[in-house]
Write a protein that holds these residues in place. Sequence first.
Motif, PDB file in Angstrom:
ATOM      1  N   ARG A  91       0.836  -1.211   0.000  1.00 12.81           N
ATOM      2  CA  ARG A  91       0.000   0.000   0.000  1.00 12.81           C
ATOM      3  C   ARG A  91       0.864   1.252   0.000  1.00 12.81           C
ATOM      4  N   LYS A  92       1.932   1.243   0.783  1.00 13.73           N
ATOM      5  CA  LYS A  92       2.849   2.382   0.821  1.00 13.73           C
ATOM      6  C   LYS A  92       3.496   2.582  -0.554  1.00 13.73           C
ATOM      7  N   GLU A  93       3.878   1.481  -1.166  1.00 10.73           N
ATOM      8  CA  GLU A  93       4.550   1.541  -2.449  1.00 10.73           C
ATOM      9  C   GLU A  93       3.653   2.101  -3.559  1.00 10.73           C
ATOM     10  N   GLY A  95       1.071   4.005  -3.027  1.00 12.78           N
ATOM     11  CA  GLY A  95       0.517   5.288  -2.607  1.00 12.78           C
ATOM     12  C   GLY A  95      -0.936   5.258  -2.208  1.00 12.78           C
ATOM     13  N   SER A  96      -1.387   4.155  -1.629  1.00 10.97           N
ATOM     14  CA  SER A  96      -2.799   4.092  -1.237  1.00 10.97           C
ATOM     15  C   SER A  96      -2.972   4.034   0.273  1.00 10.97           C
ATOM     16  N   GLU A  97      -2.023   4.573   1.000  1.00  9.81           N
ATOM     17  CA  GLU A  97      -2.168   4.597   2.467  1.00  9.81           C
ATOM     18  C   GLU A  97      -3.061   5.709   2.901  1.00  9.81           C
TER      19      GLU A  97
END
Length: 97
Positions: A91-93, A95-97
């Motif tokens: 998710r961090k990778e 960009g959906s955090e």
Amino acid sequence: MVGVLAGIIGAGTGIFELRSGGEDWLASFEPSELREWQSQLQRGRAVIHLLCTPETRGHADSFVRSCWRAKTPDDEQRTIAALRAFNSSLRKEIGSE
């Protein structure tokens, strides 16, 4: 990517249940299911290894290993922690955090 993630999680869950399941669960198991789960895991890991950072790849590999190494229902917490780490990293990778 969503299909890949669903494949890894679904296959990993199936393998975990097989490895740590009770006699009732094992009685309903079809060997062809294991082959399908193995294929899903391998396809998913290949995509993750091609598209993601080393951190995410490592977390995906840890999740897969924890599913395969499960021997009792007590291994569930370790497997859940590995899945959460993989999910968080991915998710961090993207960009959906």
